[in-house]
Enzyme design. Structure first.
Site, mmCIF file in Angstrom:
data_model
loop_
_atom_site.group_PDB
_atom_site.id
_atom_site.type_symbol
_atom_site.label_atom_id
_atom_site.label_comp_id
_atom_site.label_asym_id
_atom_site.label_seq_id
_atom_site.Cartn_x
_atom_site.Cartn_y
_atom_site.Cartn_z
ATOM 1 N N SER A 164 0.824 -1.193 0.000
ATOM 2 C CA SER A 164 0.000 0.000 0.000
ATOM 3 C C SER A 164 0.865 1.252 0.000
ATOM 4 C CB SER A 164 -0.901 0.013 1.237
ATOM 5 O OG SER A 164 -0.112 0.301 2.383
ATOM 6 N N LYS A 165 0.229 2.350 -0.281
ATOM 7 C CA LYS A 165 0.909 3.640 -0.289
ATOM 8 C C LYS A 165 1.612 3.883 1.042
ATOM 9 C CE LYS A 165 -0.713 8.110 0.156
ATOM 10 N NZ LYS A 165 -1.864 9.009 0.191
#
Length: 511
Positions: free
Chosen positions: A260-261
């Site tokens: 994920s970011k």
RNA sequence: GGAGCGUUCGUCUAACGGUUAGGACGCCAGGUUUUCAUCCUGGUAAUACGGGUUCGAUUCCCGUACGCUCUACCA
């Protein structure tokens, strides 16, 4: 021969394009081009609450940077447009109505509050055969009642009516036979109260209308595949359905789970392909491009995350990837992203890259740092001199700025302990030697000559080259790095070498 | 909870019944570079577990464990 291969990438424009997303594009693109097919970009913007301005443009820019340009897209158009689902709204209604008429779907009038209450009341509530008859829909209400509600524009959705006791299966190109028990799948919403389709309806309708032959998507879609298979069966026939390929996920480097970011921020590496400025939060998330990756390397490393051609080859150009790509060599398991290896790919590509190309990529960084380049050819030459010690484009700043300007920080601490007047005298005479050259009109001198003269002078002073090379290097570049000392002196002007020696001599004497 | 999918060195992966289980990144050691990096040489390290099937299982089947994904009027 079968119909022409047509594939699509169908992102929703909600933010930056993630590693996993770009890899999905890449596999789509490689597969299409390998088969002389077409690659389509379709924007899935059916959720109006999640619309983010700029995201669609960002996607197109990112694809362009990666060299994955679609044959049909919202921007360039094409024969099967429009390519934004929000602009295709009427088409979905038509097919939803068809499903209702066939008895494969029904109207549901439950409010979000009704559903929420139900979920609270019943653990593991599913809107399916188990509970659909407890709800407020056209299966439970009288025909008159339904007509009345419809006529009064009562908010409602259309749900698929999943059959009981059937097995739905598909042949996934990557995973093989996958099957589901329909008793386990629920009646997904197909058409929302605002008239927009959900993903489930839209993907099937558009894939059909756009004549998609192979549908690639992330593995996270596999559990909803039975809904799509059912829809294909009811609407267009299973023989018309594209071949599905559910791609493995890209996982976070530590622990488990989808990358994920946040992982990028936490671990200090990019996750998006390019910088993404989020207008909602007013923040920018760093991208691979801005971090200093070459698109060739980015594409290369992404391809190797889940695919290989069975040989030991790891460095591939786009052309080689297109030529070699095949779905049966895509791995089933997820791949953890390794930033160290990603940088290795980039270093390999920097070494391969033309010096002219590198110069054009480095120039903007120099501009930002205020490093002036007077002669473009000189910059090109320097690129060749230092590229094998750079992993990322910004590395060129530290690795070559001293070719353009004197270093500001001199690591005297590494010289001072062993410094003495003999060495000081040596360097003073070296400057005298160089000054005599400049006085006779020389701007620079060849490295071989420089080295010979240097060594002769060393002998004359009864010193050893080993104890003078490092100080000389530090005087020139500021620290213990960079190409060969005499290569540096050869490239900068003699007067600059003199100036740098004198400056360091001054620093050392004041210590 | 349920369903689906997955599982070979730390990481990416090769071996599609028979190999001393191979390569790459990383790491360690040595060489080259009178610096650093590159480059070269070597080393480290893996088939989740238990049953089958088979002359023989990393490979095929079953089970277990573990992990992941999904389980929204988001995609």
């Amino acid at each position: 021969m079968d119909a022409k291969v047509r594939v699509r990438f169908a992102p929703s424009p909600t933010g930056g394009l993630h590693l996993g997303g770009v890899r999905t594009v890449l596999f789509n693109y490689l597969f299409a081009k390998h088969h002389n097919g077409e690659f389509i970009l379709r924007i899935e913007d059916t959720d109006q609450t999640r619309f983010v301005p700029g995201a669609e443009q960002y996607i197109q820019d990112t694809l362009a940077w990666c060299g994955l340009v679609p044959d049909e897209s919202p921007l360039h158009g094409g024969p099967y447009g429009p390519y934004r689902q929000s602009e295709r709204k009427p088409m979905y209604k038509e097919f939803a109505d068809k499903l209702i008429a066939q008895g494969n779907a029904y109207y549901a009038f439950d409010t979000p509050e009704d559903l929420e209450a139900k979920r609270k009341e019943i653990p593991n509530f599913q809107y399916s055969r188990a509970h659909r008859l407890d709800m407020k829909n056209s299966l439970t209400l009288s025909k008159e009642m339904v007509d009345e509600l419809l006529k009064n524009n009562t908010p409602h959705v259309i749900r698929i009516k999943v059959p009981e006791n059937e097995e739905v299966s598909l042949e996934d190109v990557i995973r093989g036979h996958v099957s589901f028990d329909t008793n386990m799948v629920d009646d997904k919403v197909l058409l929302k109260a605002d008239g927009m389709p959900t993903y489930h309806l839209a993907v099937v309708v558009d894939d059909h209308l756009m004549k998609i032959t192979h549908a690639f998507r992330g593995e996270e879609w596999l559990p909803s595949a039975p809904v799509h298979v059912l829809l294909w069966k009811y609407l267009f026939g299973l023989d018309q359905m594209p071949k599905w390929a559910h791609l493995p996920l890209i996982l976070k480097p530590d622990g488990n789970g989808k990358l994920s970011k946040r992982d990028g921020e936490r671990l200090g590496f990019p996750v998006f392909a390019m910088d993404w400025f989020d207008p909602n939060t007013n923040t920018t998330t760093i991208g691979f491009k801005e971090r200093g990756f070459l698109p060739e390397a980015f594409v290369n490393l992404l391809a190797m995350l889940g695919w290989n051609d069975g040989t030991d080859k790891e460095i591939y150009s786009m052309e080689e990837l297109i030529a070699g790509f095949s779905l049966d060599r895509v791995h089933k398991g997820g791949a953890k992203f390794d930033y160290e290896k990603a940088k290795w790919f980039n270093a390999e590509w920097i070494k391969k890259m033309d010096n002219e190309k590198l110069a054009s990529l480095v120039q903007p960084h120099f501009d930002k740092e205020g490093i002036e380049v007077h002669d473009p050819n000189y910059l090109v030459k320097i690129m060749g001199l230092v590229k094998e010690r750079c992993q990322l484009i910004p590395d060129f700043i530290t690795q070559s700025s001293f070719f353009f300007q004197a270093p500001t920080q001199i690591d005297t601490a590494s010289i001072a302990p062993k410094w003495d007047t003999k060495k000081s005298e040596f360097f003073t005479e070296l400057t005298t030697l160089y000054k005599s050259k400049t006085d006779s009109g020389m701007l620079t001198a060849p490295s071989a000559d420089l080295e010979n003269e240097f060594k002769e002078l060393v002998v004359k002073h009864a010193l050893k080259p080993g104890e003078l090379m490092l100080p000389f290097r530090i005087m020139l570049v500021g620290g213990k790095f960079g190409p060969g000392v005499f290569e540096i002196v050869e490239n900068i002007e003699l007067k600059d070498t003199v100036a740098r020696i004198e400056y360091s001599l001054q620093l050392l004497s004041s210590n």
